[in-house]
Enzyme design. Structure first.
Site, mmCIF file in Angstrom:
data_model
loop_
_atom_site.group_PDB
_atom_site.id
_atom_site.type_symbol
_atom_site.label_atom_id
_atom_site.label_comp_id
_atom_site.label_asym_id
_atom_site.label_seq_id
_atom_site.Cartn_x
_atom_site.Cartn_y
_atom_site.Cartn_z
ATOM 1 N N CYS A 384 0.821 -1.200 0.000
ATOM 2 C CA CYS A 384 0.000 0.000 0.000
ATOM 3 C C CYS A 384 0.869 1.269 0.000
ATOM 4 O O CYS A 384 1.472 1.568 -1.015
ATOM 5 C CB CYS A 384 -1.000 -0.052 1.150
ATOM 6 S SG CYS A 384 -2.475 0.908 0.772
ATOM 7 N N HIS A 511 -3.686 -5.097 0.385
ATOM 8 C CA HIS A 511 -3.106 -5.644 1.618
ATOM 9 C C HIS A 511 -3.183 -7.172 1.614
ATOM 10 O O HIS A 511 -4.156 -7.740 2.109
ATOM 11 C CB HIS A 511 -3.870 -5.114 2.834
ATOM 12 C CG HIS A 511 -3.660 -3.670 3.090
ATOM 13 N ND1 HIS A 511 -2.682 -3.207 3.943
ATOM 14 C CD2 HIS A 511 -4.291 -2.585 2.619
ATOM 15 C CE1 HIS A 511 -2.727 -1.882 3.977
ATOM 16 N NE2 HIS A 511 -3.691 -1.475 3.187
ATOM 17 N N GLU A 513 -1.689 -9.144 3.431
ATOM 18 C CA GLU A 513 -1.554 -9.699 4.782
ATOM 19 C C GLU A 513 -2.887 -10.064 5.419
ATOM 20 O O GLU A 513 -2.929 -10.896 6.325
ATOM 21 C CB GLU A 513 -0.784 -8.719 5.685
ATOM 22 C CG GLU A 513 -1.522 -7.444 6.076
ATOM 23 C CD GLU A 513 -1.368 -6.301 5.079
ATOM 24 O OE1 GLU A 513 -1.077 -6.569 3.898
ATOM 25 O OE2 GLU A 513 -1.562 -5.134 5.472
HETATM 26 N N1 GLN Z 1 -1.964 6.695 2.710
HETATM 27 C C1 GLN Z 1 -2.099 5.917 1.528
HETATM 28 C C2 GLN Z 1 -3.457 6.080 0.885
HETATM 29 O O1 GLN Z 1 -4.400 6.471 1.521
HETATM 30 C C3 GLN Z 1 -1.820 4.441 1.804
HETATM 31 C C4 GLN Z 1 -2.721 3.816 2.817
HETATM 32 C C5 GLN Z 1 -2.198 2.487 3.331
HETATM 33 O O2 GLN Z 1 -1.017 2.235 3.318
HETATM 34 N N2 GLN Z 1 -3.086 1.639 3.823
HETATM 35 O O3 GLN Z 1 -3.605 5.813 -0.287
#
Ligand code: GLN
Length: 534
Positions: A384, A511, A513
């Site tokens: 992310c 994600h 995970e």
């Molecule tokens: N801050 C970034 C976004 O909002 C990544 C968010 C995250 O890593 N879950 O796109």
């Protein structure tokens, strides 16, 4: 089985005793006997969901397939039981009150005073019963957050009291406490447990089973004493001693006959033994791995590893799968201020994982780590925000756009390689408004990720607002960073890779995970650890 049974798990004496692990372990044991089980977490705080909480307050925010931001205990449930949870598996007081207040405004209670009892407790019970009445489960294991005696948890304990009164045959209460060892006296002390049970009794609930967390073996006479003082049978006093890994807990609980006692007390005649053979196979791999793999997790919440719970567990699953012992180094991205820092702090790592995150603090450290990993060919997985940092690093150093950035941190950059989606721009409120939950992702033919997943269409969970800016795709690809996964509907870039025989460098907007479980470690993590083990 006719109708679902409800098992309530409360805690006393102290927080952080591992109620979630006990609830998940019991779920696992019942499931391994062939029952259909679901776990539910009731959180007494007023936030609607933990999505707006700083990870330092409450650990990681876990995201379910349906896009609910939930308590991290749901991660334990999914990792242990290998089944998905949903919105209805996590409730907070905030949601309970919101539901009741919405109904009040609609006029559902016209003429009545809306009160904690019966309106709030009815709403709590409705949400518990809804899972049982779905017909999908034999057991609903309901964990109450916090400790008994907390003001916030009173309506939940009251709801348990009512349910036990209304449907005694179908309900069971397990209370988890702590038995400290007082070194000066050389003794295990049961008084805190007695007080905690008294507190619960005062609120109208007599526990059926006590689980005692302890650092020392609890001798039979101490168990007897607890049983006598707390009105439970002595075989219903279960010891939960400290173990090497949380994954030992289901086996410890089986050795203590927790599942048999639960079934007996619910009047279920079942002499089978839970078949834990697959689980034991995993534990053996986990414990017998002789070679080590050292992975650095670069993030800004590393002082509380719970903030990265699912990532760390995924690394553990994947390392065991690869017969490796995981040596995890938590690296504070705030401390990575120059390439020199990277040389000293990242040089002994077999793999680097760049963590998710929000906002400016620690971000340049993540970009430096991405740079180090790419130029030193250290296997690197970016998740992310981590993936976004990899993209920014590439834009700055390979494409030559020195001010390349995400508009999250620098809205005025001339090269917004990470930018907000159009349909997100008008959203002003912060709660539950990100791109959340499972989305499909089409993998590009002959990409490394396609080989890793062995599929072309995958589904992964999201939690973010910002995205790879597609207008840069051609430039990135010409320079060697390949966009290898796309949302089939919106064409948003979900995966980037810079891979060759000598390099494993993959960033994912989603994600992975949240999907790794004990019996189903995630392919990306498996492959990352494999690359790091070479
Ligand atoms: N801050 C970034 C976004 O909002 C990544 C968010 C995250 O890593 N879950 O796109």
């Amino acid at each position: 089985m006719a109708g679902a049974k409800y098992i309530f798990v409360t805690g006393g004496v102290a927080s952080s005793l591992g109620k979630g692990i006990i609830a998940a372990s019991l779920g696992k044991l019942l499931q391994a006997r062939g029952y259909r089980v679901t776990n539910q977490k009731l959180d007494p705080y007023i936030n609607i969901d933990p999505g707006t909480l700083n990870p330092y307050e409450h650990g990681e925010c876990y995201v379910t397939v349906d896009g609910t931001e939930t308590d991290l205990d749901l991660g334990h449930y999914e990792r242990f039981l290998n089944v998905e949870t949903h919105r209805e598996n996590n409730l907070t007081s905030g949601r309970i009150y919101q539901n009741v207040i919405e109904r009040e405004r609609r006029g559902d209670f016209l003429g009545k005073t809306v009160q904690v009892i019966p309106h709030i407790t009815d709403e709590i019970k409705r949400n518990i019963l809804q899972l049982g009445q779905s017909g999908k489960f034999d057991f609903v294991i309901v964990e109450i957050g916090g400790t008994v005696g907390d003001i916030e948890s009173l309506p939940y304990i009251e709801s348990i009291r009512q349910m036990r009164w209304e449907m005694a045959k179908d309900c069971l209460s397990i209370h988890l406490t702590y038995v400290p060892f007082v070194r000066a006296a050389g003794e295990l002390k049961t008084k805190p447990t007695q007080h905690s049970v008294k507190e619960l009794q005062q609120e109208g609930v007599q526990p059926d089973i006590l689980v005692l967390r302890t650092e020392h073996t609890i001798p039979p006479d101490v168990r007897k004493k607890v049983a006598l003082f707390c009105n439970v049978e002595s075989d219903a006093v279960i010891e939960s001693i400290d173990v090497e890994t949380i994954y030992d807990v289901p086996l410890r609980m089986q050795a203590e006959h927790l599942d048999s006692v639960v079934l007996r007390k619910l009047g279920i005649n079942d002499t089978h033994k839970a078949d834990m053979s697959e689980w034991i196979r995993f534990i053996n791999k986990l414990k017998n791995a002789s070679q080590t793999v050292t992975v650095g997790l670069v993030g800004k919440y590393v002082k509380l590893p719970d903030a990265y719970k699912s990532i760390i567990e995924s690394l553990i699953h994947a390392s065991a799968y690869n017969d490796r012992k995981l040596e995890l180094k938590l690296i504070h991205s705030d401390n990575l201020l120059s390439e020199k820092h990277c040389e000293t702090m990242l040089n002994n790592l077999d793999g680097i994982l760049i963590a998710p995150g929000f906002g400016e603090r620690g971000m340049e450290g993540k970009i430096l780590a991405a740079h180090y990993a790419r130029t030193h060919r250290v296997p690197c997985l970016g998740i992310c925000f981590g993936m976004q940092c990899m993209v920014i690093e590439f834009a700055r150093h390979v494409l030559g756009y020195a001010d390349a950035h995400t508009t999250e941190v620098n809205p005025d950059t001339t090269h917004p390689v990470i930018d907000m989606m159009e349909n997100q721009k008008h959203i002003l409120h912060k709660g539950g408004s990100m791109r959340l939950g499972a989305y499909a992702c089409q993998l590009v033919e002959n990409s490394v990720v396609q080989a890793i997943y062995q599929k072309t269409l995958i589904e992964e969970r999201h939690r973010h607002r910002f995205e790879f800016n597609n207008s840069y795709q051609t430039e990135f690809e010409a320079a060697g960073m390949i966009c290898s996964g796309f949302n089939p509907e919106t064409h948003l870039v979900e995966i980037i890779e810079v891979c060759s025989d000598a390099q494993w460098y993959i960033g994912v907007q989603f994600h992975p995970e949240y999907r790794s479980t004990v019996l189903n470690p995630h392919p990306l993590f498996i492959n990352f650890i494999r690359a790091a083990s070479r």
